[in-house]
Scaffold this motif. Structure first.
Motif, PDB file in Angstrom:
ATOM      1  N   UNK A  37     -43.375-100.627  65.763  1.00 16.79           N
ATOM      2  CA  UNK A  37     -44.798-100.895  65.967  1.00 16.79           C
ATOM      3  C   UNK A  37     -45.546 -99.602  66.286  1.00 16.79           C
ATOM      4  N   UNK A  38     -44.978 -98.811  67.163  1.00 16.08           N
ATOM      5  CA  UNK A  38     -45.629 -97.566  67.579  1.00 16.08           C
ATOM      6  C   UNK A  38     -45.735 -96.587  66.415  1.00 16.08           C
ATOM      7  N   UNK A  39     -44.677 -96.457  65.635  1.00 16.18           N
ATOM      8  CA  UNK A  39     -44.705 -95.560  64.474  1.00 16.18           C
ATOM      9  C   UNK A  39     -45.748 -96.036  63.465  1.00 16.18           C
ATOM     10  N   UNK A  66     -50.723-102.491  68.607  1.00 14.82           N
ATOM     11  CA  UNK A  66     -50.931-101.350  69.508  1.00 14.82           C
ATOM     12  C   UNK A  66     -50.937-101.769  70.965  1.00 14.82           C
ATOM     13  N   UNK A  67     -51.505-102.927  71.255  1.00 16.06           N
ATOM     14  CA  UNK A  67     -51.653-103.374  72.645  1.00 16.06           C
ATOM     15  C   UNK A  67     -50.332-103.897  73.215  1.00 16.06           C
ATOM     16  N   UNK A  68     -49.499-104.496  72.363  1.00 20.82           N
ATOM     17  CA  UNK A  68     -48.270-105.149  72.825  1.00 20.82           C
ATOM     18  C   UNK A  68     -47.388-104.259  73.701  1.00 20.82           C
ATOM     19  N   UNK A 118     -51.550 -92.533  78.991  1.00 23.49           N
ATOM     20  CA  UNK A 118     -51.905 -92.660  77.585  1.00 23.49           C
ATOM     21  C   UNK A 118     -50.622 -92.700  76.761  1.00 23.49           C
ATOM     22  N   UNK A 119     -50.359 -93.799  76.068  1.00 22.19           N
ATOM     23  CA  UNK A 119     -49.123 -93.895  75.285  1.00 22.19           C
ATOM     24  C   UNK A 119     -49.050 -92.781  74.236  1.00 22.19           C
ATOM     25  N   UNK A 120     -47.841 -92.254  74.026  1.00 20.24           N
ATOM     26  CA  UNK A 120     -47.659 -91.136  73.101  1.00 20.24           C
ATOM     27  C   UNK A 120     -48.158 -91.479  71.704  1.00 20.24           C
ATOM     28  N   UNK A 121     -47.969 -92.730  71.296  1.00 14.09           N
ATOM     29  CA  UNK A 121     -48.303 -93.064  69.911  1.00 14.09           C
ATOM     30  C   UNK A 121     -49.816 -93.096  69.685  1.00 14.09           C
TER      31      UNK A 121
END
Length: 352
Positions: free
Chosen positions: A83-85, A152-154, A269-272
């Protein structure tokens, strides 16, 4: 005796990593297989799309055959890391220069619709007794960009698979309604192509549904609708940062027994999301060739389909039944709120 001692020796770090990677293969293969089938379904029925088909087919597979221990590690990786990728790759579809060109007209409508949607999700969701994670998923999916926003939110809020499945299904229902209703409404209101493109780009959720609605209205509306929709995707960043701050405050309050008055943004802040913004910037300055951009776009959609297929495979159908129809009611209310807010703001700024 020597053989027994040898068998008790710990494995090397490299061997352990190889073993961990190998354990992911069965689950990744299963999720990819479901995603491949879902992609075909999405091509046959473009209104449904691969990602939505993935979560539905995955849930059906889980209902017939509950995935065992052997496939769970790979399914878990598919539902989170992929998901992040996929979100990072979405950034390569954005051109900041084009966004700025369209933004002067679309931003007030876009931001106003998003604020109205999130406020509605919070207030109506609480009134309906819907949990915070599910409220956030339906609000983000309706207000930003459907399955991509939910993707993105998950990982930011740690939503459960059943919550994600319900949110995606809810968003899908009103995507279909928008594709059917909005073109007819636009013709009744006498919208020009740019006005309808702005309406579709701000009030329809997934990109496939935006394109479907705009194409039905007329080819001239498609380009504007797509740019508005891609611009709307950038709203993922502030929303996810805000949710990360709230999640951190709640976690800190739970640990300390007192409300946290200060939150450090570093590390929240998430890396992705950082990589997502960097990918958009790289595409804006011409570092992503057109052919590569198309490939990344297709890969992003497929990875989201794999991830949502994995979430479908992890779905607790009994939990969905216990949730009941209230999230669907929330989705309906938010759909109406976003649609009316978009039209009202367009009238206010003179776009209609």
């Amino acid at each position: 005796m020597e053989n027994e001692l040898d068998s008790r020796e710990p494995r090397s770090p490299t061997a352990a990593r190889i073993s961990a990677l190998t354990s992911h293969i069965p689950g990744l293969a299963l999720a990819s297989g479901v995603a491949g089938f879902a992609t075909v379904v999405g091509e046959v029925f473009p209104l449904v799309g691969g990602p939505v088909a993935g979560v539905v087919v995955g849930a059906l597979v889980a209902a017939v055959w509950k995935p065992g221990v052997r496939v769970r590690p790979g399914v878990r990786v598919a539902s989170k890391s992929l998901l992040q990728i996929a979100v990072v790759l979405l950034g390569t579809q954005l051109s900041l220069a084009r966004i700025f060109h369209v933004g002067a007209e679309s931003l007030p409508v876009m931001v106003g619709s998003l604020v109205a949607c999130l406020a509605g999700a919070f207030l109506l969701g609480r009134w309906l007794g819907i949990g915070g994670n599910l409220r956030a998923l339906i609000g983000a999916g309706t207000g930003i960009c459907g399955a991509s926003a939910i993707a993105a939110v998950t990982p930011v809020i740690g939503a459960a698979g059943a919550e994600v499945a319900y949110a995606v299904s809810t968003i899908f229902v009103f995507n279909v309604a928008a594709v059917i209703v909005f073109p007819a409404l636009g013709h009744v209101m006498g919208m020009d192509p740019d006005a309808f493109g702005l309406f579709a780009g701000t009030a329809v959720n997934d990109m496939s549904s935006v394109v479907a609605a705009a194409t039905t209205y007329g080819p001239a509306a498609v380009d504007y609708a797509v740019v508005v929709k891609l611009t709307r995707t950038l709203m993922i960043i502030p929303i996810c940062v805000g949710l990360a701050v709230l999640a951190n405050r709640r976690a800190l309050a739970a640990r300390t027994g007192a409300s946290a008055s200060r939150v450090r943004l570093a590390g929240l802040v998430p890396w992705f999301l950082v990589a997502f913004l960097m990918a958009a910037a790289a595409n804006s300055v011409g570092l992503v060739p057109a052919g590569v951009q198309r490939g990344f776009g297709e890969l992003s959609v497929f990875l989201i389909t794999v991830a949502l297929s994995a979430i479908g495979l992890s779905t607790d159908l009994a939990g969905l039944r216990r949730t009941g129809p209230r999230p669907l009611v929330l989705g309906a209310c938010l759909w109406v709120i976003v649609s009316l807010t978009s039209l009202g703001l367009q009238f206010t700024v003179g776009s209609l």
